[in-house]
Design a protein around this motif. Structure first.
Motif: not given
Length: 317
Positions: A53, A55, A135, A139
């Motif tokens: 994931v 960011i 999703e 996020t």
């Protein structure tokens, strides 16, 4: 604040931990995440249960149901907090009293209404939506079970997600110092005397295994010696089974922490039970009543610290 005992019990038995309520619209008084510092945010990629994931920008509007402990530890407020059975997590309300609540199973429409830019989930089990649904909203990071089970990793990972890695390091150091100090004090006060933890919820009783919720900090980190019955229970299983009053009659321990609201049926039953009143720990007046079990029944740095404070207070430290 009264809780819906049945709802909380069901959650404790079946929701993964180791683990809207008011349906109000997000309004001008809803506080956003406490991420007011203006330090530059460097994009970060973190491996979760749902893969890598990334960011890219500093999260400003965060929802982390049942993970608020790690947020509070880092001085961050979510835009909405987990809610079940009449109340959110009580032990965090000094910091989160003004934060809206969102239903525990994250209804999609309600989640979307808060316009989050980051969702941090402890698991997807029992959530209303699928991973792809969340999703599409923001996020989404889902904790790996082994990371969720480690309070230090909880804070470390949330720190990475929020660009607060140094704060996370410092917070863990603070926790380590508190544990070391408490362990030393209790080693002198309690020594090799045994300790048990019993929770009365409704008319049922649950005994903490050594690795159940704050049992980890009580027996593992503070080094308090478990009662023989605690040892007999073995490792915690996903389903937490109640124990009978007859089994409680076998309890041999030097100290007992008894959790439960004052008007819980189980507390009243114990207080009127000759079997319970005949236990040596009761006759020796070594039972310590805890009426707010919320921090004892959670796994997080703030929860563990508050439990340590309860224990120190009980033993006069």
């Amino acid at each position: 604040m009264k809780k819906s005992l049945l709802a909380i019990l069901l959650f404790m038995l079946f929701f993964l931990a180791a683990c809207g309520g008011n349906e109000q619209e997000n309004d001008d008084n809803t506080e956003e995440s406490n991420t007011e510092d203006t330090s530059e945010f460097s994009p970060v990629t973190v491996e979760g249960e749902n893969g890598e994931v990334t960011i890219s920008e500093k999260p400003e509007r965060i929802i982390a149901p049942y993970m608020e402990d790690a947020l509070v530890a880092l001085g961050v407020k979510p835009v909405a907090q987990w809610f079940l059975g009449g109340s959110p997590q009580e032990y965090l309300q000094d910091e989160l009293a003004d934060v809206d609540t969102i239903e525990w199973n994250m209804p999609l429409e309600q989640t979307l209404s808060y316009e989050p830019d980051l969702l941090i989930l402890s698991a997807l089990d029992n959530m209303e939506g699928q991973l792809s649904d969340y999703e599409n909203i923001a996020t989404t990071y889902v904790f790996k079970p082994e990371d969720l089970a480690d309070v230090r990793k909880q804070v470390t990972i949330v720190g990475k997600l929020l660009g607060k890695e140094q704060e996370a390091e410092d917070r863990i150091d603070q926790y380590e110092e508190k544990i070391a100090s408490a362990k030393e004090a209790l080693s002198d006060t309690v020594g090799e005397e045994t300790v048990a933890v019993l929770w009365a919820i409704g008319d049922q009783y649950f005994m903490f295994e050594q690795d159940r919720h704050t049992g980890e900090v009580i027996y593992g980190e503070l080094g308090l010696k478990p009662s023989p019955l605690t040892v007999e229970l073995g490792e915690a299983e996903e389903t937490w089974n109640p124990i009978s009053l007859e089994k409680i009659a076998e309890l041999e321990t030097d100290h007992l922490f008894l959790l439960g609201e004052e008007d819980a049926a189980g507390i009243q039953t114990l207080q009127n039970s000759e079997v319970y009143k005949s236990l040596p720990v009761v006759q020796n007046e070594q039972v310590y009543r805890i009426t707010d079990a919320s921090n004892w029944t959670n796994r997080g740095i703030v929860a563990f610290e508050k439990t340590v404070d309860d224990i120190l207070e009980a033993f006069g430290e």
